[in-house]
Design a protein around this motif. Structure first.
Motif, mmCIF file in Angstrom:
data_model
loop_
_atom_site.group_PDB
_atom_site.id
_atom_site.type_symbol
_atom_site.label_atom_id
_atom_site.label_comp_id
_atom_site.label_asym_id
_atom_site.label_seq_id
_atom_site.Cartn_x
_atom_site.Cartn_y
_atom_site.Cartn_z
ATOM 1 N N PRO A 71 9.512 -5.025 -16.751
ATOM 2 C CA PRO A 71 8.372 -4.535 -15.973
ATOM 3 C C PRO A 71 8.612 -3.124 -15.436
ATOM 4 O O PRO A 71 7.785 -2.602 -14.685
ATOM 5 N N ALA A 72 9.713 -2.514 -15.807
ATOM 6 C CA ALA A 72 10.139 -1.227 -15.255
ATOM 7 C C ALA A 72 10.380 -0.222 -16.386
ATOM 8 O O ALA A 72 10.644 -0.619 -17.521
ATOM 9 N N PRO A 73 10.299 1.087 -16.019
ATOM 10 C CA PRO A 73 10.074 1.681 -14.689
ATOM 11 C C PRO A 73 8.607 1.889 -14.303
ATOM 12 O O PRO A 73 8.303 2.778 -13.510
ATOM 13 N N HIS A 74 7.712 1.076 -14.852
ATOM 14 C CA HIS A 74 6.294 1.065 -14.451
ATOM 15 C C HIS A 74 6.184 0.788 -12.939
ATOM 16 O O HIS A 74 7.079 0.186 -12.350
ATOM 17 N N THR A 75 5.074 1.218 -12.347
ATOM 18 C CA THR A 75 4.835 0.900 -10.935
ATOM 19 C C THR A 75 4.648 -0.612 -10.751
ATOM 20 O O THR A 75 4.185 -1.285 -11.677
ATOM 21 N N PRO A 76 4.990 -1.151 -9.595
ATOM 22 C CA PRO A 76 5.567 -0.473 -8.431
ATOM 23 C C PRO A 76 7.020 -0.058 -8.688
ATOM 24 O O PRO A 76 7.781 -0.802 -9.308
ATOM 25 N N LYS A 130 0.809 -1.211 0.000
ATOM 26 C CA LYS A 130 0.000 0.000 0.000
ATOM 27 C C LYS A 130 0.846 1.266 0.000
ATOM 28 O O LYS A 130 0.325 2.366 0.139
ATOM 29 N N THR A 131 2.157 1.127 -0.147
ATOM 30 C CA THR A 131 3.007 2.307 -0.213
ATOM 31 C C THR A 131 2.778 3.025 -1.530
ATOM 32 O O THR A 131 2.453 2.406 -2.552
ATOM 33 N N SER A 132 2.971 4.330 -1.545
ATOM 34 C CA SER A 132 2.592 5.141 -2.708
ATOM 35 C C SER A 132 3.380 4.774 -3.962
ATOM 36 O O SER A 132 2.804 4.631 -5.041
ATOM 37 N N LYS A 133 4.682 4.620 -3.855
ATOM 38 C CA LYS A 133 5.505 4.324 -5.031
ATOM 39 C C LYS A 133 5.673 2.822 -5.264
ATOM 40 O O LYS A 133 5.797 2.376 -6.397
ATOM 41 N N LEU A 144 12.670 8.332 -6.510
ATOM 42 C CA LEU A 144 12.738 6.887 -6.720
ATOM 43 C C LEU A 144 12.489 6.514 -8.174
ATOM 44 O O LEU A 144 13.075 5.544 -8.678
ATOM 45 N N TYR A 145 11.616 7.256 -8.851
ATOM 46 C CA TYR A 145 11.394 6.966 -10.267
ATOM 47 C C TYR A 145 12.681 7.156 -11.066
ATOM 48 O O TYR A 145 13.049 6.324 -11.897
ATOM 49 N N GLY A 146 13.378 8.267 -10.813
ATOM 50 C CA GLY A 146 14.652 8.495 -11.492
ATOM 51 C C GLY A 146 15.652 7.390 -11.211
ATOM 52 O O GLY A 146 16.381 6.943 -12.106
ATOM 53 N N ASP A 147 15.676 6.935 -9.960
ATOM 54 C CA ASP A 147 16.571 5.833 -9.601
ATOM 55 C C ASP A 147 16.211 4.563 -10.373
ATOM 56 O O ASP A 147 17.084 3.810 -10.821
ATOM 57 N N PHE A 148 14.908 4.332 -10.534
ATOM 58 C CA PHE A 148 14.438 3.137 -11.249
ATOM 59 C C PHE A 148 14.797 3.218 -12.737
ATOM 60 O O PHE A 148 15.136 2.219 -13.364
ATOM 61 N N VAL A 149 14.711 4.411 -13.306
ATOM 62 C CA VAL A 149 15.120 4.604 -14.698
ATOM 63 C C VAL A 149 16.611 4.269 -14.857
ATOM 64 O O VAL A 149 17.013 3.616 -15.829
ATOM 65 N N LEU A 150 17.417 4.696 -13.907
ATOM 66 C CA LEU A 150 18.849 4.384 -13.980
ATOM 67 C C LEU A 150 19.089 2.888 -13.848
ATOM 68 O O LEU A 150 20.038 2.353 -14.438
ATOM 69 N N GLN A 151 18.244 2.193 -13.101
ATOM 70 C CA GLN A 151 18.379 0.742 -13.030
ATOM 71 C C GLN A 151 18.030 0.113 -14.377
ATOM 72 O O GLN A 151 18.677 -0.845 -14.799
ATOM 73 N N VAL A 152 17.014 0.640 -15.050
ATOM 74 C CA VAL A 152 16.687 0.167 -16.395
ATOM 75 C C VAL A 152 17.882 0.372 -17.324
ATOM 76 O O VAL A 152 18.253 -0.518 -18.108
ATOM 77 N N ASP A 153 18.513 1.536 -17.238
ATOM 78 C CA ASP A 153 19.704 1.798 -18.038
ATOM 79 C C ASP A 153 20.811 0.799 -17.695
ATOM 80 O O ASP A 153 21.533 0.316 -18.573
#
Length: 297
Positions: free
Chosen positions: A255-260, A206-209, A275-284
């Protein structure tokens, strides 16, 4: 325009020099398609001079290949995008006329519909799918279900039985992934039409991100580890096919950077944004791991 989120961020590598054991007469490029889910056009620094962070591995593909800077999509959401990518057809010609499928929806692509995997397999390619499917497949329901296309549906499924009308029926020699998005049940890995582990527990967040819907979850399905896990499967697939003596095709649907939004610990704070920016860097980073594997082979 740079703030517009689009699902259709497709990175296509044609690895022409990596023929892996083929004779000169038979040289055909190995093909890898990486579909990033919900990546914004302006999140990739090679497309945006004012990007808040750098995406060096994706940028390298753009610099060494072709960057498409004037493109359109008939839909900005998951299921229709995937339908068009695999079939080459206008997505609303399917039975789905709006929105997306759920994790329990029936197969959207009929088995007699030709896909890019069918075409390549007929040309001697070994074809593989890894990641987020989200095109429906036919679960074995224990009773006649209702409203299975609703994103919060939770019908009873016999997970010990193989699914039907999935990737294997659509041209893929090998498949490993899950049915819907990372935020919709069931949270179950399916390999070659069979669940890797039958789910016995229910999870939700139930966390927002890091939010995902309540639903059955297999013990081997850990949301925070899905992206690294799928990347390891993709790398293993490439390494295995490198010595197989035939060209290969890999459709790697992230499955990224889509939620969760669940960046691994080594990426948290790396973008200096959120956190979204961090997730994009993980995709990279995932793209970097794939290209490094190809170099090693």
């Amino acid at each position: 325009m740079y703030n517009l989120k689009t699902l259709l961020s497709i990175l296509i590598c044609l690895i022409g020099s990596a023929t892996f054991g083929q004779s000169n007469k038979e040289k055909r490029p190995n093909i890898i398609v990486i579909l990033a889910d919900d990546l914004g056009y302006g999140d990739v620094s090679s497309f945006n001079e004012e990007a808040a962070f750098q995406t060096p591995h994706i940028d390298q593909l753009a610099e060494n290949g072709i960057a498409f800077t004037h493109a359109y999509t008939t839909s900005s959401v998951c299921t229709p995008t995937r339908y068009g990518l695999l079939t080459g057809r206008y997505n609303w010609r399917s039975r789905l006329k709006q929105s997306v499928l759920s994790g329990f929806s029936k197969a959207l692509i009929p088995p007699d519909r030709i896909t890019v995997a069918d075409v390549l397999r007929d040309q001697g390619y070994y074809t593989g799918f890894i990641g987020k499917w989200h095109l429906g497949w036919d679960w074995q329901f224990e009773a006649s279900p209702e409203n299975i296309d609703k994103l919060n549906s939770r019908p009873k499924v016999d997970f010990s039985q193989p699914v039907k009308n999935g990737p294997e029926e659509l041209g893929f020699n090998y498949s490993y992934g899950f049915s819907g998005s990372l935020d919709m049940a069931p949270y179950v890995y399916v390999e070659n039409s069979t669940a890797t582990v039958v789910p016995t527990e229910t999870s939700e967040s139930k966390t927002s991100k890091g939010w995902w819907r309540k639903g059955l979850t297999s013990p081997d399905f850990v949301h925070q580890e899905v992206l690294p896990h799928l990347t390891k499967k993709a790398i293993g697939y490439i390494n295995e096919q490198a010595g197989a003596g035939q060209p290969f095709f890999l459709y790697f649907a992230l499955p990224a950077p889509h939620t969760p939004i669940l960046p691994s610990s080594e990426y948290i704070g790396k973008s200096n944004t959120n956190l979204y920016g961090d997730f994009v860097l993980q995709v990279d980073g995932v793209v970097g791991q794939i290209t490094q594997t190809l170099k090693e082979q």
